[in-house]
Design a protein around this motif. Structure first.
Motif, PDB file in Angstrom:
ATOM      1  N   THR A 111       0.829  -1.213   0.000  1.00  0.00           N
ATOM      2  CA  THR A 111       0.000   0.000   0.000  1.00  0.00           C
ATOM      3  C   THR A 111       0.859   1.256   0.000  1.00  0.00           C
ATOM      4  O   THR A 111       0.402   2.321  -0.439  1.00  0.00           O
ATOM      5  CB  THR A 111      -0.915  -0.003   1.234  1.00  0.00           C
ATOM      6  N   GLU A 112       2.104   1.138   0.489  1.00  0.00           N
ATOM      7  CA  GLU A 112       2.987   2.301   0.518  1.00  0.00           C
ATOM      8  C   GLU A 112       3.270   2.831  -0.887  1.00  0.00           C
ATOM      9  O   GLU A 112       3.477   4.042  -1.079  1.00  0.00           O
ATOM     10  CB  GLU A 112       4.314   1.965   1.204  1.00  0.00           C
ATOM     11  N   VAL A 113       3.284   1.933  -1.873  1.00  0.00           N
ATOM     12  CA  VAL A 113       3.550   2.359  -3.245  1.00  0.00           C
ATOM     13  C   VAL A 113       2.424   3.254  -3.749  1.00  0.00           C
ATOM     14  O   VAL A 113       2.660   4.315  -4.347  1.00  0.00           O
ATOM     15  CB  VAL A 113       3.723   1.120  -4.164  1.00  0.00           C
ATOM     16  N   VAL A 114       1.198   2.838  -3.490  1.00  0.00           N
ATOM     17  CA  VAL A 114       0.051   3.634  -3.918  1.00  0.00           C
ATOM     18  C   VAL A 114      -0.008   4.941  -3.128  1.00  0.00           C
ATOM     19  O   VAL A 114      -0.294   6.009  -3.684  1.00  0.00           O
ATOM     20  CB  VAL A 114      -1.247   2.823  -3.744  1.00  0.00           C
ATOM     21  N   GLU A 115       0.255   4.875  -1.837  1.00  0.00           N
ATOM     22  CA  GLU A 115       0.226   6.085  -1.011  1.00  0.00           C
ATOM     23  C   GLU A 115       1.294   7.084  -1.441  1.00  0.00           C
ATOM     24  O   GLU A 115       1.064   8.301  -1.418  1.00  0.00           O
ATOM     25  CB  GLU A 115       0.415   5.708   0.452  1.00  0.00           C
ATOM     26  N   ALA A 116       2.460   6.572  -1.858  1.00  0.00           N
ATOM     27  CA  ALA A 116       3.514   7.478  -2.326  1.00  0.00           C
ATOM     28  C   ALA A 116       3.082   8.202  -3.590  1.00  0.00           C
ATOM     29  O   ALA A 116       3.361   9.396  -3.764  1.00  0.00           O
ATOM     30  CB  ALA A 116       4.799   6.684  -2.590  1.00  0.00           C
ATOM     31  N   ALA A 117       2.387   7.483  -4.484  1.00  0.00           N
ATOM     32  CA  ALA A 117       1.898   8.126  -5.705  1.00  0.00           C
ATOM     33  C   ALA A 117       0.855   9.189  -5.377  1.00  0.00           C
ATOM     34  O   ALA A 117       0.814  10.262  -6.004  1.00  0.00           O
ATOM     35  CB  ALA A 117       1.314   7.078  -6.647  1.00  0.00           C
ATOM     36  N   MET A 118       0.014   8.922  -4.394  1.00  0.00           N
ATOM     37  CA  MET A 118      -1.009   9.900  -4.017  1.00  0.00           C
ATOM     38  C   MET A 118      -0.388  11.111  -3.340  1.00  0.00           C
ATOM     39  O   MET A 118      -0.885  12.236  -3.490  1.00  0.00           O
ATOM     40  CB  MET A 118      -2.044   9.224  -3.112  1.00  0.00           C
ATOM     41  N   VAL A 119       0.701  10.903  -2.603  1.00  0.00           N
ATOM     42  CA  VAL A 119       1.403  12.040  -2.002  1.00  0.00           C
ATOM     43  C   VAL A 119       1.976  12.944  -3.089  1.00  0.00           C
ATOM     44  O   VAL A 119       2.022  14.179  -2.960  1.00  0.00           O
ATOM     45  CB  VAL A 119       2.518  11.546  -1.062  1.00  0.00           C
ATOM     46  N   ASP A 120       2.408  12.345  -4.202  1.00  0.00           N
ATOM     47  CA  ASP A 120       2.961  13.109  -5.318  1.00  0.00           C
ATOM     48  C   ASP A 120       1.895  13.798  -6.152  1.00  0.00           C
ATOM     49  O   ASP A 120       2.220  14.430  -7.177  1.00  0.00           O
ATOM     50  CB  ASP A 120       3.781  12.186  -6.223  1.00  0.00           C
ATOM     51  N   GLY A 121       0.626  13.677  -5.774  1.00  0.00           N
ATOM     52  CA  GLY A 121      -0.424  14.408  -6.463  1.00  0.00           C
ATOM     53  C   GLY A 121      -1.396  13.563  -7.240  1.00  0.00           C
ATOM     54  O   GLY A 121      -2.378  14.084  -7.790  1.00  0.00           O
ATOM     55  N   ALA A 122      -1.180  12.254  -7.328  1.00  0.00           N
ATOM     56  CA  ALA A 122      -2.090  11.384  -8.071  1.00  0.00           C
ATOM     57  C   ALA A 122      -3.316  11.057  -7.219  1.00  0.00           C
ATOM     58  O   ALA A 122      -3.203  10.882  -6.002  1.00  0.00           O
ATOM     59  CB  ALA A 122      -1.382  10.095  -8.480  1.00  0.00           C
ATOM     60  N   ASN A 123      -4.480  11.003  -7.851  1.00  0.00           N
ATOM     61  CA  ASN A 123      -5.645  10.516  -7.135  1.00  0.00           C
ATOM     62  C   ASN A 123      -5.661   8.994  -7.178  1.00  0.00           C
ATOM     63  O   ASN A 123      -4.788   8.372  -7.784  1.00  0.00           O
ATOM     64  CB  ASN A 123      -6.941  11.108  -7.709  1.00  0.00           C
ATOM     65  N   ARG A 124      -6.657   8.390  -6.538  1.00  0.00           N
ATOM     66  CA  ARG A 124      -6.651   6.931  -6.441  1.00  0.00           C
ATOM     67  C   ARG A 124      -6.807   6.274  -7.811  1.00  0.00           C
ATOM     68  O   ARG A 124      -6.210   5.227  -8.088  1.00  0.00           O
ATOM     69  CB  ARG A 124      -7.767   6.465  -5.502  1.00  0.00           C
ATOM     70  N   PHE A 125      -7.602   6.874  -8.685  1.00  0.00           N
ATOM     71  CA  PHE A 125      -7.792   6.303 -10.016  1.00  0.00           C
ATOM     72  C   PHE A 125      -6.503   6.390 -10.819  1.00  0.00           C
ATOM     73  O   PHE A 125      -6.112   5.422 -11.501  1.00  0.00           O
ATOM     74  CB  PHE A 125      -8.920   7.036 -10.748  1.00  0.00           C
ATOM     75  N   THR A 126      -5.830   7.528 -10.762  1.00  0.00           N
ATOM     76  CA  THR A 126      -4.565   7.683 -11.488  1.00  0.00           C
ATOM     77  C   THR A 126      -3.515   6.714 -10.959  1.00  0.00           C
ATOM     78  O   THR A 126      -2.753   6.118 -11.734  1.00  0.00           O
ATOM     79  CB  THR A 126      -4.058   9.129 -11.365  1.00  0.00           C
ATOM     80  N   ALA A 127      -3.467   6.550  -9.644  1.00  0.00           N
ATOM     81  CA  ALA A 127      -2.514   5.597  -9.065  1.00  0.00           C
ATOM     82  C   ALA A 127      -2.828   4.175  -9.516  1.00  0.00           C
ATOM     83  O   ALA A 127      -1.920   3.373  -9.762  1.00  0.00           O
ATOM     84  CB  ALA A 127      -2.563   5.687  -7.538  1.00  0.00           C
ATOM     85  N   PHE A 128      -4.107   3.863  -9.641  1.00  0.00           N
ATOM     86  CA  PHE A 128      -4.504   2.536 -10.116  1.00  0.00           C
ATOM     87  C   PHE A 128      -4.048   2.309 -11.552  1.00  0.00           C
ATOM     88  O   PHE A 128      -3.517   1.241 -11.888  1.00  0.00           O
ATOM     89  CB  PHE A 128      -6.025   2.400  -9.998  1.00  0.00           C
ATOM     90  N   ILE A 129      -4.223   3.327 -12.399  1.00  0.00           N
ATOM     91  CA  ILE A 129      -3.874   3.189 -13.808  1.00  0.00           C
ATOM     92  C   ILE A 129      -2.361   3.174 -14.001  1.00  0.00           C
ATOM     93  O   ILE A 129      -1.826   2.341 -14.759  1.00  0.00           O
ATOM     94  CB  ILE A 129      -4.504   4.329 -14.642  1.00  0.00           C
ATOM     95  N   ARG A 130      -1.649   4.053 -13.330  1.00  0.00           N
ATOM     96  CA  ARG A 130      -0.216   4.224 -13.596  1.00  0.00           C
ATOM     97  C   ARG A 130       0.693   3.370 -12.709  1.00  0.00           C
ATOM     98  O   ARG A 130       1.851   3.141 -13.068  1.00  0.00           O
ATOM     99  CB  ARG A 130       0.156   5.701 -13.432  1.00  0.00           C
ATOM    100  N   ILE A 131       0.184   2.912 -11.589  1.00  0.00           N
ATOM    101  CA  ILE A 131       1.031   2.146 -10.662  1.00  0.00           C
ATOM    102  C   ILE A 131       0.591   0.688 -10.567  1.00  0.00           C
ATOM    103  O   ILE A 131       1.363  -0.235 -10.809  1.00  0.00           O
ATOM    104  CB  ILE A 131       1.028   2.785  -9.254  1.00  0.00           C
ATOM    105  N   VAL A 132      -0.672   0.495 -10.225  1.00  0.00           N
ATOM    106  CA  VAL A 132      -1.155  -0.859  -9.945  1.00  0.00           C
ATOM    107  C   VAL A 132      -1.206  -1.714 -11.202  1.00  0.00           C
ATOM    108  O   VAL A 132      -0.722  -2.857 -11.210  1.00  0.00           O
ATOM    109  CB  VAL A 132      -2.540  -0.804  -9.273  1.00  0.00           C
ATOM    110  N   LEU A 133      -1.782  -1.186 -12.268  1.00  0.00           N
ATOM    111  CA  LEU A 133      -1.912  -1.989 -13.486  1.00  0.00           C
ATOM    112  C   LEU A 133      -0.553  -2.383 -14.088  1.00  0.00           C
ATOM    113  O   LEU A 133      -0.372  -3.548 -14.471  1.00  0.00           O
ATOM    114  CB  LEU A 133      -2.766  -1.247 -14.520  1.00  0.00           C
ATOM    115  N   PRO A 134       0.416  -1.459 -14.209  1.00  0.00           N
ATOM    116  CA  PRO A 134       1.739  -1.905 -14.703  1.00  0.00           C
ATOM    117  C   PRO A 134       2.380  -2.964 -13.813  1.00  0.00           C
ATOM    118  O   PRO A 134       3.029  -3.886 -14.324  1.00  0.00           O
ATOM    119  CB  PRO A 134       2.553  -0.608 -14.711  1.00  0.00           C
ATOM    120  N   MET A 135       2.222  -2.853 -12.505  1.00  0.00           N
ATOM    121  CA  MET A 135       2.786  -3.856 -11.614  1.00  0.00           C
ATOM    122  C   MET A 135       2.079  -5.202 -11.744  1.00  0.00           C
ATOM    123  O   MET A 135       2.649  -6.257 -11.436  1.00  0.00           O
ATOM    124  CB  MET A 135       2.712  -3.374 -10.162  1.00  0.00           C
TER     125      MET A 135
END
Length: 277
Positions: free
Chosen positions: A168-192
Motif C-alpha cells: 500500500t505504501e507504493v500507492v500512497e507514495a503516488a497519491m502524495v505526489d499528487g495522483a488521485n486513487r484512479f490515477t494511481a490505479f492506472i499508472r502504478i497498480v496496473l503496470p505492476m
C-alpha cells in the motif's frame, strides 16, 4: 568415482520417468496428430484414413478457409472483445477487494468462485430471456458480454490474489505526489500487475474462443457465427467430408496454441505472482 556422479539406479529411474512422460505426452498429443493427419489427406474418410499422409494436400485447408474463414474472424473479434470487457471489469473489482478492506470481501470472493460451478446451459437459458428483451440476441455485443462472463470470476480471483501483495505504501507514495486513487490505479497498480493481467486475458480469450453453449443459445441466425458453431454446422452439412472438418479444427486451434506459446512465461509468473507476499 566422483561423489556427485549419479548411481546406476538413479540413472535408471530417470530413464523410466522420461520414458513414461514421453508415452503420456504421445497419448495426449495423438488426437492433435490425427486431426492434422486427416486434414492433410485428400478425400479422406473416417474408416479409410492412413496413419501417415503419404500424399499430403492442402485441398482441405482451402475448403476450410473458403467456408469457415468468416467464422474464424468472428471468433477472433468476439474473443478479443470479451478480453477487453472482462479485464475492464475484473481489474478494478479485484483491486477494490484486495486493497480497500471491504466488509464481507472474503464472502464476495467465495461467492465469485461458486459462480464458476454453475452449468453454462443454465446461465445461457437465463441470459436468452434477458437478451430477447434487450435486443441483444444475434448480436456481436451480446455474445461478447456473454463470453466475458465466462472469464470474469476467474480473472477477479486471479488478479485479487496478486494485488493483495502490492504494498500500500507504493500507492500512497503516488497519491502524495499528487495522483488521485484512479490515477494511481492506472499508472502504478496496473503496470505492476502486468503478468496477472496477461494471464487473465489469455484464459478469458481461451474461454471465449472455445465457447459453444452461448454461441448456440444466443444466436438463432447466421449473422454471428463463431468457429465452434461453424464446425458444428459444418459437420451436419458435410458429414462425409472429414478432411475439411479436421482442417477447420486445425485452423481454429492455431491462435490458441500460438498465444499459449508466446505468453507461457507470463502465465507462470501471473499464476504464482500472488502466492508469496
Amino acid at each position: 568415482m566422483p561423489a556427485n556422479r549419479p548411481t546406476r539406479s538413479v540413472r535408471l529411474r530417470s530413464a523410466w520417468n522420461t520414458t513414461a512422460a514421453l508415452l503420456i505426452l504421445a497419448v495426449l498429443l495423438f488426437p492433435v496428430y490425427w486431426m492434422l493427419n486427416t486434414a492433410l489427406q485428400p478425400d479422406s474418410s473416417v474408416a479409410a484414413t492412413e496413419w501417415f499422409p503419404t500424399a499430403p494436400s492442402l485441398k482441405n485447408f482451402d475448403t476450410a478457409i473458403s467456408t469457415q474463414g468468416g467464422s474464424l474472424l468472428t471468433s477472433l473479434g468476439v474473443a478479443l472483445g470479451a478480453v477487453v470487457v472482462c479485464l475492464a471489469l475484473a481489474a478494478p473489482a479485484a483491486y477494490g477487494l484486495a486493497q480497500f478492506g471491504l466488509r464481507g470481501g472474503q464472502t464476495i470472493v467465495f461467492t465469485t468462485l461458486i459462480t464458476q460451478m454453475v452449468p453454462g446451459i443454465v446461465i445461457a437459458n437465463a441470459m436468452y430471456s434477458a437478451y430477447a428483451e434487450l435486443g441483444l440476441v444475434n448480436s456481436y455485443l451480446g455474445l461478447i458480454l456473454a463470453d466475458a462472463s465466462l472469464g470474469l470470476p476467474f480473472s477477479i480471483v486471479l488478479l485479487r490474489a496478486f494485488m493483495v501483495s502490492i504494498p500500500t505504501e507504493v500507492v500512497e507514495a503516488a497519491m502524495v505526489d499528487g495522483a488521485n486513487r484512479f490515477t494511481a490505479f492506472i499508472r502504478i497498480v496496473l503496470p505492476m500487475s502486468r503478468n496477472s493481467l496477461i494471464t487473465a486475458g489469455l484464459f478469458t480469450f481461451l474461454f471465449a474462443w472455445s465457447d459453444f453453449i452461448f454461441a448456440l443459445t444466443l444466436n438463432t441466425t447466421d449473422d454471428v457465427k463463431p468457429i465452434t458453431l461453424g464446425i458444428y454446422q459444418f459437420v451436419g452439412a458435410h458429414v462425409s467430408d472429414w478432411g475439411a472438418v479436421m482442417a477447420t479444427a486445425v485452423l481454429s486451434a492455431v491462435p490458441a496454441a500460438v498465444l499459449l506459446v508466446v505468453a507461457q512465461k507470463y502465465i507462470a509468473a501471473g499464476i504464482t505472482g500472488g502466492s508469496v507476499k
